[in-house]
Design a protein around this motif. Structure first.
Motif, PDB file in Angstrom:
ATOM      1  N   ILE A  51       0.841  -1.198   0.000  1.00 44.77           N
ATOM      2  CA  ILE A  51       0.000   0.000   0.000  1.00 44.77           C
ATOM      3  C   ILE A  51       0.875   1.246   0.000  1.00 44.77           C
ATOM      4  CG2 ILE A  51      -1.630   1.360   1.381  1.00 44.77           C
ATOM      5  CD1 ILE A  51      -2.844  -1.267   2.366  1.00 44.77           C
ATOM      6  N   ALA A  52       1.901   1.247   0.850  1.00 42.83           N
ATOM      7  CA  ALA A  52       2.820   2.387   0.908  1.00 42.83           C
ATOM      8  C   ALA A  52       3.531   2.574  -0.433  1.00 42.83           C
ATOM      9  CB  ALA A  52       3.833   2.185   2.032  1.00 42.83           C
ATOM     10  N   HIS A  53       3.956   1.474  -1.027  1.00 44.85           N
ATOM     11  CA  HIS A  53       4.621   1.528  -2.333  1.00 44.85           C
ATOM     12  C   HIS A  53       3.716   2.160  -3.382  1.00 44.85           C
ATOM     13  CE1 HIS A  53       4.798  -0.413  -6.345  1.00 44.85           C
ATOM     14  NE2 HIS A  53       6.076  -0.116  -6.272  1.00 44.85           N
ATOM     15  N   ASN A  54       2.471   1.713  -3.448  1.00 44.73           N
ATOM     16  CA  ASN A  54       1.551   2.216  -4.471  1.00 44.73           C
ATOM     17  C   ASN A  54       1.279   3.710  -4.297  1.00 44.73           C
ATOM     18  OD1 ASN A  54       1.374  -0.342  -5.567  1.00 44.73           O
ATOM     19  ND2 ASN A  54      -0.490  -0.874  -4.474  1.00 44.73           N
ATOM     20  N   LEU A  55       1.117   4.149  -3.046  1.00 44.86           N
ATOM     21  CA  LEU A  55       0.867   5.564  -2.798  1.00 44.86           C
ATOM     22  C   LEU A  55       2.083   6.411  -3.165  1.00 44.86           C
ATOM     23  CD1 LEU A  55      -1.013   5.336   0.618  1.00 44.86           C
ATOM     24  CD2 LEU A  55      -1.987   6.052  -1.570  1.00 44.86           C
ATOM     25  N   ALA A  56       3.270   5.922  -2.816  1.00 40.89           N
ATOM     26  CA  ALA A  56       4.493   6.668  -3.137  1.00 40.89           C
ATOM     27  C   ALA A  56       4.702   6.739  -4.646  1.00 40.89           C
ATOM     28  CB  ALA A  56       5.697   6.026  -2.451  1.00 40.89           C
ATOM     29  N   MET A  57       4.453   5.634  -5.337  1.00 42.06           N
ATOM     30  CA  MET A  57       4.629   5.625  -6.787  1.00 42.06           C
ATOM     31  C   MET A  57       3.628   6.558  -7.461  1.00 42.06           C
ATOM     32  SD  MET A  57       7.239   3.748  -7.307  1.00 42.06           S
ATOM     33  CE  MET A  57       7.215   3.366  -9.062  1.00 42.06           C
ATOM     34  N   ASP A  58       2.404   6.609  -6.939  1.00 46.68           N
ATOM     35  CA  ASP A  58       1.414   7.548  -7.474  1.00 46.68           C
ATOM     36  C   ASP A  58       1.912   8.981  -7.322  1.00 46.68           C
ATOM     37  OD1 ASP A  58      -0.306   5.537  -8.193  1.00 46.68           O
ATOM     38  OD2 ASP A  58      -1.607   5.742  -6.433  1.00 46.68           O
ATOM     39  N   ARG A  59       2.501   9.283  -6.158  1.00 46.67           N
ATOM     40  CA  ARG A  59       3.014  10.629  -5.920  1.00 46.67           C
ATOM     41  C   ARG A  59       4.176  10.952  -6.857  1.00 46.67           C
ATOM     42  NH1 ARG A  59       1.785  14.005  -1.554  1.00 46.67           N
ATOM     43  NH2 ARG A  59       0.049  12.528  -1.355  1.00 46.67           N
ATOM     44  N   LEU A  60       5.024   9.981  -7.109  1.00 46.68           N
ATOM     45  CA  LEU A  60       6.138  10.178  -8.034  1.00 46.68           C
ATOM     46  C   LEU A  60       5.641  10.438  -9.452  1.00 46.68           C
ATOM     47  CD1 LEU A  60       8.599   7.410  -6.782  1.00 46.68           C
ATOM     48  CD2 LEU A  60       9.081   9.852  -6.850  1.00 46.68           C
ATOM     49  N   ARG A  61       4.612   9.709  -9.863  1.00 45.37           N
ATOM     50  CA  ARG A  61       4.080   9.890 -11.210  1.00 45.37           C
ATOM     51  C   ARG A  61       3.467  11.283 -11.365  1.00 45.37           C
ATOM     52  NH1 ARG A  61       2.261   4.461 -10.094  1.00 45.37           N
ATOM     53  NH2 ARG A  61       3.570   2.984 -11.216  1.00 45.37           N
ATOM     54  N   VAL A  62       2.738  11.712 -10.349  1.00 42.78           N
ATOM     55  CA  VAL A  62       2.123  13.039 -10.395  1.00 42.78           C
ATOM     56  C   VAL A  62       3.190  14.116 -10.502  1.00 42.78           C
ATOM     57  CG1 VAL A  62       0.824  14.733  -9.046  1.00 42.78           C
ATOM     58  CG2 VAL A  62       0.017  12.382  -9.185  1.00 42.78           C
ATOM     59  N   SER A  63       4.300  13.908  -9.815  1.00 38.11           N
ATOM     60  CA  SER A  63       5.375  14.901  -9.811  1.00 38.11           C
ATOM     61  C   SER A  63       6.228  14.834 -11.063  1.00 38.11           C
ATOM     62  CB  SER A  63       6.269  14.706  -8.588  1.00 38.11           C
ATOM     63  OG  SER A  63       7.055  13.536  -8.737  1.00 38.11           O
ATOM     64  N   GLY A  64       6.083  13.746 -11.839  1.00 41.86           N
ATOM     65  CA  GLY A  64       6.882  13.577 -13.039  1.00 41.86           C
ATOM     66  C   GLY A  64       8.269  13.056 -12.778  1.00 41.86           C
ATOM     67  N   ARG A  65       8.545  12.620 -11.538  1.00 45.82           N
ATOM     68  CA  ARG A  65       9.874  12.146 -11.178  1.00 45.82           C
ATOM     69  C   ARG A  65       9.932  10.632 -11.308  1.00 45.82           C
ATOM     70  NH1 ARG A  65      11.383  12.632  -6.057  1.00 45.82           N
ATOM     71  NH2 ARG A  65      13.549  12.528  -6.651  1.00 45.82           N
ATOM     72  N   GLU A  66      10.000  10.151 -12.525  1.00 43.03           N
ATOM     73  CA  GLU A  66      10.031   8.710 -12.758  1.00 43.03           C
ATOM     74  C   GLU A  66      11.444   8.167 -12.907  1.00 43.03           C
ATOM     75  OE1 GLU A  66       7.817   6.382 -12.754  1.00 43.03           O
ATOM     76  OE2 GLU A  66       6.140   7.678 -12.344  1.00 43.03           O
ATOM     77  N   VAL A  67      12.418   9.016 -13.275  1.00 42.00           N
ATOM     78  CA  VAL A  67      13.746   8.495 -13.574  1.00 42.00           C
ATOM     79  C   VAL A  67      14.841   9.162 -12.769  1.00 42.00           C
ATOM     80  CG1 VAL A  67      15.474   8.128 -15.378  1.00 42.00           C
ATOM     81  CG2 VAL A  67      13.055   7.848 -15.913  1.00 42.00           C
TER      82      VAL A  67
END
Length: 212
Positions: A90-106
């Protein structure tokens, strides 16, 4: 009134899954114990996933994770993955969602001020040496800082797979199931993460190999 010591000790011996079921049944103290057990590790996990640039959002994601856990109490079933793996997913999914919103994928910045006590290489050192010398402690602390920087250079999905496996010791198959990935995809993420971490940590790995 506080419970007798024997009762308190018994509660601390209860498995996470049983505590979650007790909480779902109305035992608020069971949730308090779950939170106390996993608060530090989960917050550290979220911070490492988000990186320094999104550090200010780590507490919000952390709190959102616990709100999701609370909301899911009635539907939780102690089958399959452990409670801890379920919660960390659950923590992973929420953090990844936040990263995607911020555009910080790489591209990610290096951590600063990160807790070094539970960095993988430091934990290995603690197990290997009960009373490390000052020189050894300095080495492991430097290695820990370097590892955190190396992790932050990984693409977020590779870093997440590595951290989840490290935190839970999951097999590749279990990791794939938790993340909803194909086996080969999960395996590739771990393989690429390790391929990038090894040269990044080469200075410290060479010292460990020389000591072996």
């Amino acid at each position: 009134m506080r419970s007798p010591p024997a009762v308190e000790a018994g509660r601390h011996a209860v498995a996470d899954e049983q505590l979650m079921l007790a909480y779902a049944g109305g035992d608020a103290a069971a949730f308090d114990l779950l939170y106390a057990r996993h608060e530090a590790a989960m917050l550290r996990f979220v911070r490492r996933l988000l990186g320094a640039r999104l550090a200010a959002q780590a507490d919000e994601v952390f709190q959102d994770c616990w709100l999701r856990i609370v909301a899911a109490r009635a539907s939780f079933s102690p089958q399959g993955a452990s409670w801890r793996t379920w919660a960390f997913t659950i923590a992973h999914n929420l953090a990844m969602d936040r990263l995607r919103v911020s555009g910080r994928e790489v591209t990610l910045d290096a951590h600063e001020g990160e807790d070094e006590a539970d960095v993988p290489v430091l934990r290995a050192a603690a197990q290997a040496t009960a009373q490390p010398s000052a020189e050894e402690l300095a080495f492991w602390r430097a290695a820990g800082r370097r590892l955190l920087a190396c992790l932050d250079e990984l693409p977020s999905e590779q870093r997440a797979a590595f951290l989840l496996q490290h935190e839970e010791g999951l097999s590749v198959d279990a990791l794939a199931q938790q993340l909803g990935l194909g086996f080969e995809t999960a395996k590739s993420r771990l393989r690429y993460a390790l391929q990038k971490l090894r040269p990044c940590m080469a200075q410290y790995l060479s010292v460990l190999e020389a000591r072996a």
